[in-house]
Write a protein that holds these residues in place. Structure first.
Motif, PDB file in Angstrom:
ATOM      1  N   LEU A   1       2.032   7.120  -6.612  1.00 35.35           N
ATOM      2  CA  LEU A   1       3.479   6.471  -7.082  1.00 35.35           C
ATOM      3  C   LEU A   1       3.581   7.365  -7.957  1.00 35.35           C
ATOM      4  O   LEU A   1       4.006   8.647  -8.271  1.00 35.35           O
ATOM      5  CB  LEU A   1       3.157   5.043  -7.693  1.00 35.35           C
ATOM      6  CG  LEU A   1       2.493   3.775  -7.051  1.00 35.35           C
ATOM      7  CD1 LEU A   1       1.848   2.565  -7.716  1.00 35.35           C
ATOM      8  CD2 LEU A   1       3.165   3.426  -5.658  1.00 35.35           C
ATOM      9  N   ASN A   2       5.074   7.172  -7.559  1.00 36.21           N
ATOM     10  CA  ASN A   2       5.797   7.841  -8.781  1.00 36.21           C
ATOM     11  C   ASN A   2       6.272   8.973  -8.812  1.00 36.21           C
ATOM     12  O   ASN A   2       6.856   9.886  -9.614  1.00 36.21           O
ATOM     13  CB  ASN A   2       6.088   7.462 -10.186  1.00 36.21           C
ATOM     14  CG  ASN A   2       6.548   5.694 -10.125  1.00 36.21           C
ATOM     15  OD1 ASN A   2       8.109   5.088  -9.672  1.00 36.21           O
ATOM     16  ND2 ASN A   2       5.715   5.451 -10.810  1.00 36.21           N
TER      17      ASN A   2
ATOM     18  N   VAL B   1      11.921   3.178  -1.701  1.00 36.10           N
ATOM     19  CA  VAL B   1      11.341   4.469  -1.946  1.00 36.10           C
ATOM     20  C   VAL B   1      12.256   5.357  -1.851  1.00 36.10           C
ATOM     21  O   VAL B   1      13.894   5.454  -1.327  1.00 36.10           O
ATOM     22  CB  VAL B   1      10.373   4.701  -1.013  1.00 36.10           C
ATOM     23  CG1 VAL B   1       9.079   4.664  -1.126  1.00 36.10           C
ATOM     24  CG2 VAL B   1      10.918   5.227   0.463  1.00 36.10           C
TER      25      VAL B   1
ATOM     26  N   ASP C   1       0.910  -0.701   0.052  1.00 32.32           N
ATOM     27  CA  ASP C   1      -0.036  -0.072  -0.074  1.00 32.32           C
ATOM     28  C   ASP C   1       0.891   1.357   0.191  1.00 32.32           C
ATOM     29  O   ASP C   1       1.928   1.253   0.186  1.00 32.32           O
ATOM     30  CB  ASP C   1      -1.029  -0.425   1.320  1.00 32.32           C
ATOM     31  CG  ASP C   1      -2.537   0.819   0.994  1.00 32.32           C
ATOM     32  OD1 ASP C   1      -2.394   1.830   0.543  1.00 32.32           O
ATOM     33  OD2 ASP C   1      -3.000   0.393   1.929  1.00 32.32           O
ATOM     34  N   THR C   2       0.265   2.284  -0.580  1.00 31.26           N
ATOM     35  CA  THR C   2       1.375   3.631  -0.137  1.00 31.26           C
ATOM     36  C   THR C   2       0.716   4.412   0.714  1.00 31.26           C
ATOM     37  O   THR C   2       0.931   5.794   0.993  1.00 31.26           O
ATOM     38  CB  THR C   2       1.175   4.668  -1.824  1.00 31.26           C
ATOM     39  OG1 THR C   2      -0.236   5.013  -1.824  1.00 31.26           O
ATOM     40  CG2 THR C   2       2.059   3.460  -2.747  1.00 31.26           C
TER      41      THR C   2
END
Length: 106
Positions: A47-48, A98, A23-24
């Motif tokens: 993301l990113n 990350v 998960d983020t």
């Protein structure tokens, strides 16, 4: 940041910040004297994309800023104060993929 206490004990999360598995969302643990697992959870991060994260703890007031979203809470009691061990990642779990940049602690 930890005082070396066993998981969720007073001072073990002073604070502790990590991603939930697969998960983020951020887990931001800032245990206090009655609940070593007291925390704020963020919404999912994109993301990113670089996301600025700021955590401010003043007295019992806690403010977590993740990108443009602000989370505020009041802790029930006091937090640990004393010497701490600092990890970027930890020896117990695989690290998230990350990049941490501009880390400051005041």
């Amino acid at each position: 940041f930890t005082n070396g206490a066993v998981d969720s004990k007073f001072g073990s999360y002073s604070p502790a910040i990590w991603f939930y598995p697969s998960d983020t969302r951020l887990y931001v643990g800032i245990g206090d004297s009655t609940n070593g697992n007291w925390r704020i959870d963020s919404d999912a991060l994109p993301l990113n994309v670089s996301t600025k994260v700021t955590l401010e703890c003043n007295g019992t007031s806690v403010k977590l800023t993740v990108g443009e979203k602000v989370y505020t809470a009041t802790q029930p009691t006091y937090r640990f104060a004393g010497n701490l061990i600092v990890y970027a990642g930890d020896p117990w779990y695989p690290a998230a993929k990350v990049i941490i940049s501009n880390l400051r602690y005041k």
